[in-house]
Design a protein around this motif. Structure first.
Motif, PDB file in Angstrom:
ATOM      1  N   GLN A  51       8.772  -8.829   7.198  1.00 10.89           N
ATOM      2  CA  GLN A  51       8.543  -8.043   5.990  1.00 10.89           C
ATOM      3  C   GLN A  51       8.476  -8.940   4.769  1.00 10.89           C
ATOM      4  N   PRO A  52       7.638  -8.587   3.812  1.00  6.45           N
ATOM      5  CA  PRO A  52       7.618  -9.357   2.558  1.00  6.45           C
ATOM      6  C   PRO A  52       8.913  -9.170   1.783  1.00  6.45           C
ATOM      7  N   SER A  53       9.285 -10.198   1.017  1.00  4.86           N
ATOM      8  CA  SER A  53      10.442 -10.066   0.129  1.00  4.86           C
ATOM      9  C   SER A  53      10.132  -9.093  -1.001  1.00  4.86           C
ATOM     10  N   SER A  54       8.868  -9.072  -1.415  1.00  7.24           N
ATOM     11  CA  SER A  54       8.397  -8.084  -2.389  1.00  7.24           C
ATOM     12  C   SER A  54       6.887  -7.985  -2.265  1.00  7.24           C
ATOM     13  N   GLY A  55       6.329  -6.941  -2.863  1.00  3.24           N
ATOM     14  CA  GLY A  55       4.894  -6.720  -2.781  1.00  3.24           C
ATOM     15  C   GLY A  55       4.559  -5.657  -1.750  1.00  3.24           C
ATOM     16  N   ARG A  56       3.269  -5.324  -1.681  1.00  2.00           N
ATOM     17  CA  ARG A  56       2.835  -4.239  -0.791  1.00  2.00           C
ATOM     18  C   ARG A  56       1.639  -4.679   0.046  1.00  2.00           C
ATOM     19  N   ILE A  57       1.546  -4.096   1.234  1.00  2.00           N
ATOM     20  CA  ILE A  57       0.391  -4.257   2.118  1.00  2.00           C
ATOM     21  C   ILE A  57      -0.121  -2.860   2.430  1.00  2.00           C
ATOM     22  N   LEU A  58      -1.334  -2.566   1.991  1.00  2.00           N
ATOM     23  CA  LEU A  58      -1.920  -1.241   2.177  1.00  2.00           C
ATOM     24  C   LEU A  58      -3.113  -1.326   3.123  1.00  2.00           C
ATOM     25  N   LEU A  59      -3.134  -0.465   4.115  1.00  2.00           N
ATOM     26  CA  LEU A  59      -4.274  -0.330   5.016  1.00  2.00           C
ATOM     27  C   LEU A  59      -4.896   1.035   4.759  1.00  2.00           C
ATOM     28  N   ASP A  60      -6.101   1.015   4.183  1.00  2.00           N
ATOM     29  CA  ASP A  60      -6.762   2.261   3.765  1.00  2.00           C
ATOM     30  C   ASP A  60      -5.817   3.109   2.900  1.00  2.00           C
TER      31      ASP A  60
END
Length: 290
Positions: A51-60
């Motif tokens: 998992q990232p320490s912070s930030g986002r990963i968006l799929l669609d």
């Protein structure tokens, strides 16, 4: 399709990925950077292995950090060190992974073996395969769930030229309809395959460009010359010009150089390859930082 927003991954005092943002659409994306640049950490975050320490990963538009199974259902992943079970044939190997992924269409396994040109070796022990055959079997397992996102890490390392060519063609075809992220140190492997290049350095994204635009920008900084041995020795000892390549041709030495302007009168402008363009960019950044 895939949106990476201000991703940070911290290990102790080190920022392996540092505030990285990218918008990715279907096609082949080459992920380039030196060892320790953060490429593997970035791929592991996209693949929901960390998992990232912070930030986002968006799929669609959907946050896969909060709902990792949404990414896993649509992901294919081939790590650099892909092992096989020595007692299983190629077909049995795919059957095993199909059971793990919930794929119940047995005909799909045979179609995938045909797609990666291993259908004639379906009943051969996977442990007897060459490196290229194992990589193709790895791609077949990564495609079992018909993923929308395919991540491959150093896919052609250790392959012979024929296998590398076959593998590049296979990934290029995948990129026609899927997002394919390819991490590699072998720039020639992605020169005719990747539509976009993401270049990382010390955890940061320093470039996101097409290969053509990178080569266009490096025109005027790549030079070619034929020198005597004495001239070449002097050039090398002075160290003011970066020598990219040196090849003996009879009594002379043909050199390719990177420099922001014509380094000497005998130097002629050279048409850059992608590898030369990347090296010229690296030297320019180092000069700016010095």
């Amino acid at each position: 399709m895939l949106s990476l927003q201000n991703l940070v991954k911290v290990f102790g005092a080190q920022r392996a990925v540092d505030d990285l943002s990218l918008e990715l659409q279907p096609g082949v994306v080459g992920l380039i950077g030196h060892n320790g640049a953060g490429k593997t950490t970035l791929m592991q975050m996209i693949a929901t292995l960390t998992q990232p320490s912070s930030g986002r990963i968006l799929l669609d538009g959907e946050d896969v950090v909060k709902r990792p199974n949404r990414m896993r259902q649509r992901l294919g992943y081939l790590p650099q060190d892909f092992g096989v079970y020595p007692q299983l044939t190629a077909l049995e190997f795919l059957q095993y992974f199909a059971a793990l992924k919930g794929v119940r269409d047995s005909r799909r396994l045979l179609r995938l073996l045909e797609q990666v040109n291993l259908h004639q070796q379906a009943h051969q022990l996977a442990a007897s395969f060459s490196g290229g055959m194992r990589q193709r079997l790895g791609i077949a397992q990564a495609l079992l769930n018909d993923p929308d996102v395919l991540i491959v890490d150093e896919p052609t390392a250790g392959l012979d030229p024929e296998e590398r060519l076959r593998f590049r063609h296979l990934l290029s075809e995948m990129g026609l309809s899927k997002l394919v992220i390819v991490s590699t140190h072998i720039v020639s492997d992605i020169e005719g395959m990747a539509g976009q290049l993401a270049i990382m350095r010390k955890g940061k994204l320093v470039e996101f460009e097409t290969p053509e635009s990178l080569m266009q920008r490096s025109r005027g900084s790549i030079w070619s010359a034929r020198l005597s041995e004495a001239e070449y020795a002097l050039l090398r000892d002075e160290g003011q010009v970066q020598v990219l390549q040196a090849q003996r041709q009879g009594a002379q030495i043909h050199v390719r150089l990177a420099h922001g302007e014509r380094p000497f009168a005998a130097a002629e402008p050279g048409e850059p390859s992608l590898e030369e363009a990347l090296m010229a960019q690296r030297y320019a950044l180092q000069a700016q930082a010095a």
